[in-house]
Write a protein that holds these residues in place. Structure first.
Motif, PDB file in Angstrom:
ATOM      1  N   PHE A 152       8.427  12.256  -2.805  1.00  0.00           N
ATOM      2  CA  PHE A 152       7.704  10.902  -1.987  1.00  0.00           C
ATOM      3  C   PHE A 152       7.589  11.058  -0.833  1.00  0.00           C
ATOM      4  CE2 PHE A 152       9.525   8.819  -6.199  1.00  0.00           C
ATOM      5  CZ  PHE A 152      10.747  10.138  -6.872  1.00  0.00           C
ATOM      6  N   LEU A 153       6.810  11.930  -0.093  1.00  0.00           N
ATOM      7  CA  LEU A 153       6.313  11.955   1.120  1.00  0.00           C
ATOM      8  C   LEU A 153       5.597  11.397   1.056  1.00  0.00           C
ATOM      9  CD1 LEU A 153       7.566  15.897   1.356  1.00  0.00           C
ATOM     10  CD2 LEU A 153       9.083  14.099   1.260  1.00  0.00           C
ATOM     11  N   ARG A 154       5.341  10.637   2.001  1.00  0.00           N
ATOM     12  CA  ARG A 154       3.675  10.022   2.490  1.00  0.00           C
ATOM     13  C   ARG A 154       3.334  11.112   3.668  1.00  0.00           C
ATOM     14  NH1 ARG A 154       5.565   4.494   4.903  1.00  0.00           N
ATOM     15  NH2 ARG A 154       7.450   5.869   5.151  1.00  0.00           N
ATOM     16  N   GLU A 155       1.914  11.227   3.541  1.00  0.00           N
ATOM     17  CA  GLU A 155       1.859  12.325   4.793  1.00  0.00           C
ATOM     18  C   GLU A 155       1.404  11.027   5.886  1.00  0.00           C
ATOM     19  OE1 GLU A 155      -1.673  14.485   1.524  1.00  0.00           O
ATOM     20  OE2 GLU A 155      -2.309  14.225   3.262  1.00  0.00           O
ATOM     21  N   LYS A 207       8.342   9.633 -10.973  1.00  0.00           N
ATOM     22  CA  LYS A 207       7.798   9.861  -9.778  1.00  0.00           C
ATOM     23  C   LYS A 207       5.611   8.544  -9.479  1.00  0.00           C
ATOM     24  CE  LYS A 207       5.258  11.642  -6.664  1.00  0.00           C
ATOM     25  NZ  LYS A 207       5.106  11.476  -5.411  1.00  0.00           N
ATOM     26  N   PHE A 252       2.698  -2.188   1.101  1.00  0.00           N
ATOM     27  CA  PHE A 252       1.145  -1.852   0.126  1.00  0.00           C
ATOM     28  C   PHE A 252       0.944  -3.412  -0.138  1.00  0.00           C
ATOM     29  CE2 PHE A 252       1.808   2.548  -0.659  1.00  0.00           C
ATOM     30  CZ  PHE A 252       2.622   3.148   0.302  1.00  0.00           C
ATOM     31  N   HIS A 254      -1.699  -4.261   1.775  1.00  0.00           N
ATOM     32  CA  HIS A 254      -3.203  -4.255   2.721  1.00  0.00           C
ATOM     33  C   HIS A 254      -4.000  -4.394   2.030  1.00  0.00           C
ATOM     34  CE1 HIS A 254       0.361  -4.430   6.111  1.00  0.00           C
ATOM     35  NE2 HIS A 254       0.100  -3.262   6.148  1.00  0.00           N
ATOM     36  N   TYR A 259      -7.529   2.546  -1.986  1.00  0.00           N
ATOM     37  CA  TYR A 259      -6.478   3.671  -1.772  1.00  0.00           C
ATOM     38  C   TYR A 259      -6.906   5.133  -1.829  1.00  0.00           C
ATOM     39  CZ  TYR A 259      -6.305   3.755  -7.310  1.00  0.00           C
ATOM     40  OH  TYR A 259      -5.757   3.863  -7.913  1.00  0.00           O
ATOM     41  N   GLY A 260      -6.990   5.899  -0.862  1.00  0.00           N
ATOM     42  CA  GLY A 260      -7.654   7.491  -1.313  1.00  0.00           C
ATOM     43  C   GLY A 260      -5.643   8.613  -1.642  1.00  0.00           C
ATOM     44  N   CYS A 263      -2.672  12.161  -3.738  1.00  0.00           N
ATOM     45  CA  CYS A 263      -1.536  11.600  -4.719  1.00  0.00           C
ATOM     46  C   CYS A 263      -1.429  10.640  -5.702  1.00  0.00           C
ATOM     47  CB  CYS A 263      -0.237  11.494  -4.218  1.00  0.00           C
ATOM     48  SG  CYS A 263       0.266  12.829  -3.118  1.00  0.00           S
ATOM     49  N   PHE A 323      -8.270   9.321   5.121  1.00  0.00           N
ATOM     50  CA  PHE A 323      -7.660   8.339   3.912  1.00  0.00           C
ATOM     51  C   PHE A 323      -6.805   7.685   4.571  1.00  0.00           C
ATOM     52  CE2 PHE A 323      -3.349   9.264   1.727  1.00  0.00           C
ATOM     53  CZ  PHE A 323      -3.045  10.729   2.230  1.00  0.00           C
ATOM     54  N   LYS A 324      -6.295   7.601   5.632  1.00  0.00           N
ATOM     55  CA  LYS A 324      -4.982   7.535   5.761  1.00  0.00           C
ATOM     56  C   LYS A 324      -5.336   7.953   7.565  1.00  0.00           C
ATOM     57  CE  LYS A 324      -0.744   7.662   5.125  1.00  0.00           C
ATOM     58  NZ  LYS A 324      -0.276   8.510   4.688  1.00  0.00           N
ATOM     59  N   ARG A 414     -10.282  -2.609   7.494  1.00  0.00           N
ATOM     60  CA  ARG A 414      -8.631  -2.504   7.666  1.00  0.00           C
ATOM     61  C   ARG A 414      -8.266  -3.505   8.064  1.00  0.00           C
ATOM     62  NH1 ARG A 414      -5.969   1.809   4.175  1.00  0.00           N
ATOM     63  NH2 ARG A 414      -8.264   3.493   4.555  1.00  0.00           N
TER      64      ARG A 414
HETATM   65  C1  UDX Z   1       1.720   8.440  -1.174  1.00  0.00           C
HETATM   66  C2  UDX Z   1       2.634   7.718  -1.570  1.00  0.00           C
HETATM   67  O1  UDX Z   1       3.281   6.738  -0.805  1.00  0.00           O
HETATM   68  C3  UDX Z   1       4.256   8.891  -1.756  1.00  0.00           C
HETATM   69  O2  UDX Z   1       5.537   8.295  -1.716  1.00  0.00           O
HETATM   70  C4  UDX Z   1       3.565  10.018  -2.851  1.00  0.00           C
HETATM   71  O3  UDX Z   1       4.801  10.952  -2.053  1.00  0.00           O
HETATM   72  C5  UDX Z   1       2.004  10.315  -2.499  1.00  0.00           C
HETATM   73  O4  UDX Z   1       1.420   9.531  -2.268  1.00  0.00           O
HETATM   74  P1  UDX Z   1       0.452   8.835   0.761  1.00  0.00           P
HETATM   75  O5  UDX Z   1      -0.687   9.012  -0.713  1.00  0.00           O
HETATM   76  O6  UDX Z   1       0.559  10.405   1.717  1.00  0.00           O
HETATM   77  O7  UDX Z   1       1.376   8.981  -0.466  1.00  0.00           O
HETATM   78  O8  UDX Z   1      -0.081   7.398   1.586  1.00  0.00           O
HETATM   79  P2  UDX Z   1       0.281   6.576   1.739  1.00  0.00           P
HETATM   80  O9  UDX Z   1       0.508   5.794   3.368  1.00  0.00           O
HETATM   81  O10 UDX Z   1       1.047   5.780   0.175  1.00  0.00           O
HETATM   82  O11 UDX Z   1      -1.438   5.810   1.389  1.00  0.00           O
HETATM   83  C6  UDX Z   1      -1.616   6.473  -0.137  1.00  0.00           C
HETATM   84  C7  UDX Z   1      -3.303   5.130   0.632  1.00  0.00           C
HETATM   85  O12 UDX Z   1      -2.642   3.601   0.271  1.00  0.00           O
HETATM   86  C8  UDX Z   1      -3.990   5.221   1.500  1.00  0.00           C
HETATM   87  O13 UDX Z   1      -5.768   5.614   1.355  1.00  0.00           O
HETATM   88  C9  UDX Z   1      -4.172   3.605   2.365  1.00  0.00           C
HETATM   89  O14 UDX Z   1      -4.347   3.736   3.172  1.00  0.00           O
HETATM   90  C10 UDX Z   1      -4.034   3.218   1.317  1.00  0.00           C
HETATM   91  N1  UDX Z   1      -3.078   2.116   1.009  1.00  0.00           N
HETATM   92  C11 UDX Z   1      -1.608   2.406   1.463  1.00  0.00           C
HETATM   93  C12 UDX Z   1      -3.979   1.185   1.417  1.00  0.00           C
HETATM   94  O15 UDX Z   1      -4.963   0.419   1.039  1.00  0.00           O
HETATM   95  N2  UDX Z   1      -2.994  -0.427   0.996  1.00  0.00           N
HETATM   96  C13 UDX Z   1      -1.508  -0.135   1.548  1.00  0.00           C
HETATM   97  O16 UDX Z   1      -1.163  -1.473   1.727  1.00  0.00           O
HETATM   98  C14 UDX Z   1      -0.576   0.996   2.207  1.00  0.00           C
END
Ligand code: UDX
Ligand code: UDX
Length: 434
Positions: A152-155, A207, A252, A254, A259-260, A263, A323-324, A414
């Motif tokens: 469950f790792l966020r990059e 997952k 989550f 925002h 999203y990108g 995952c 993507f973030k 954003r």
């Molecule tokens: C995600 C899950 O959070 C993580 O638990 C899983 O293991 C892998 O996928 P990640 O994809 O690395 O992690 O990044 P995350 O911070 O979740 O953001 C995913 C995308 O959603 C990004 O593009 C981010 O910009 C977008 N996002 C996130 C939003 O647009 N709004 C939000 O409130 C949160």
């Protein structure tokens, strides 16, 4: 305890280094020789805050090593993790498991003594049982168990997420496998990180369901942002008000360009395919995918409108491509859908990103200018578009920026800034859902 991590990517490298930090002796195996060579020289092939130190410290302590020789590593292992890529298969949206099964066959041929083979990659429900079958068929005499331990790792915050998890999920079939995995994760007892022990299928579905639900929250607030724009409501206030309900939570929610990452886009598609395969509906997640695609298209229209109806011959400074923030990863970044659409209509793009430009260049159309500084990007720009909320873009000197620009349009995808601040600088401000 000897651990083998197959796949030294975002997930495998972070997980391997963290297990070494827990005291296990870890060998990260990867088929890309140049990646293994780089890691042996202490060069990290991906950008993840804190990873370089973590790898260096554990490699120096002799707990972490790198190899391309899967067989030798497996022969000495107590646990073998499969963390190879499970990308979306071209065309049908399935998770491509060819690397997982290839790894399983190679593991089977080299098993010595009782070994637990653990799926760390995000894999469709039923894959662990399939891996079990592949192992059995390839090496009927082997003494092993299969387990599922999804990540469950966020990059950008992967090490923190690993060291302070909300929970560890273990899908196991035997006491022996459970005992070995509990032993591996014992250091987390210090922070009493909850360990959820369940069956293989539930662990695999947790997952997908978790990621799909997080993606659902994002598409929900992105869809609400359209209603906010029409009714004059402020999506940040709506999100704040919603999130104060503990049952909803404030994370989550925002609104943004969609999203990108490696995952959410892949896991939502895979979940839909799994549902389809089993003859059940997944209309909610289907809608989440559709809303996300249309959100990116809406951003193009937003930019076009802010430029007075056409982006032709306009110079647009784009701040952020990844993507973030805090990653160099361009996989499914909204910029990859938004920028080509603007270039197609004759816009001239000057892009800046603290980490992602090298990754982005081969993925974006020719002719885009990649700038080494924010100033270079915004000079003579008709519009500035904030695409990714890197910290570097949160405290811009708006007066100086307005002076350097040719035009006066600022599109904040954003919702980092507030309108009054922009007006003081003489900038015409648009954002998402406000
Ligand atoms: C995600 C899950 O959070 C993580 O638990 C899983 O293991 C892998 O996928 P990640 O994809 O690395 O992690 O990044 P995350 O911070 O979740 O953001 C995913 C995308 O959603 C990004 O593009 C981010 O910009 C977008 N996002 C996130 C939003 O647009 N709004 C939000 O409130 C949160
Ligand atoms: C991947 C999946 O995308 C994710 O869904 C899953 O949860 C974990 O694995 P990530 O680590 O980002 O996440 O993949 P990637 O960055 O592509 O790294 C995969 C690594 O495995 C690459 O270094 C690749 O060389 C290696 N690999 C792949 C092998 O060593 N052997 C193989 O057969 C295939």
């Amino acid at each position: 305890m000897n651990v083998v991590m197959i796949g030294a990517g975002y997930v495998g490298l972070v997980s391997g280094a963290c297990f070494a930090e827990f005291g296990a002796r870890v060998t990260c195996v990867d088929k890309q020789t140049e990646r293994v060579d780089a890691l042996r020289q202490g060069r990290i092939p991906i950008y993840e805050p804190g990873l370089e130190d973590l790898v260096a410290r554990n490699a120096a302590a002799g707990r972490l090593s790198f190899s391309t020789d899967l067989g030798t590593a497996v022969a000495n292992a107590d646990l073998v993790f499969i963390a190879v890529g499970t990308p979306t298969r071209r065309g049908d949206g399935h998770a491509d498991l060819k690397y997982v099964y290839a790894a399983a066959e190679e593991i089977a041929a080299n098993l010595v003594g009782y070994t637990v083979i653990v799926d760390k990659s995000t894999v469709p429900v039923g894959t662990a049982r399939e891996v079990q079958r592949v192992l059995q068929k390839t090496n009927p005499d082997a003494d092993f168990d299969v387990a599922s331990n999804p990540e469950f790792l966020r990059e950008g915050s992967a090490i923190g997420d690993f060291m302070r998890p909300d929970r560890v999920v273990l899908g196991v079939e035997s006491e022996r496998a459970e005992a070995l995995l509990r032993e591996l994760y014992r250091p987390l007892n210090l922070i009493e990180a909850p360990i959820l022990v369940t069956d293989l299928e539930s662990a695999e579905l947790i997952k997908y369901a978790a990621n799909a639900f997080l993606a659902t929250k994002i598409s929900f607030i992105n869809e609400m942002s359209q209603l906010c724009e029409k009714t004059g409501a402020d999506v940040n206030a709506v999100a704040k008000g919603m999130g104060m309900d503990k049952r909803i939570g404030n994370k989550f929610l925002h609104a943004g360009p969609g999203y990108g990452g490696s995952c959410f886009p892949k896991d939502t598609l895979a979940l839909n395919r799994i549902a389809q395969e089993h003859g059940v509906s997944s209309r909610i997640v289907e809608a989440v995918v559709e809303v996300n695609a249309s959100q990116k298209a809406r951003m193009v229209a937003k930019i076009r409108e802010a430029l007075g109806g056409s982006e032709a011959d306009k110079r647009i400074a784009v701040l952020g491509l990844t993507f973030k923030p805090e990653t160099d990863d361009m996989r499914d970044a909204p910029a990859l859908a938004i920028l080509p659409a603007l270039v197609d209509r004759g816009a001239e793009i000057a892009a800046h990103d603290p980490q992602g430009m090298a990754e982005a260049r081969p993925l974006l159309p020719e002719g885009i200018q990649y700038c080494d500084s924010i100033t270079e990007a915004v000079t003579d720009a008709d519009a500035v578009v904030l695409m990714t909320e890197w910290n570097q873009y949160r405290g811009l000197d708006l007066q100086a920026l307005a002076k350097a620009m040719r035009g006066d349009v600022f599109v904040d995808l954003r919702n980092v800034y507030e309108r009054p601040l922009m007006q003081q600088a003489g900038l015409r401000y648009t954002s998402v859902g406000r």
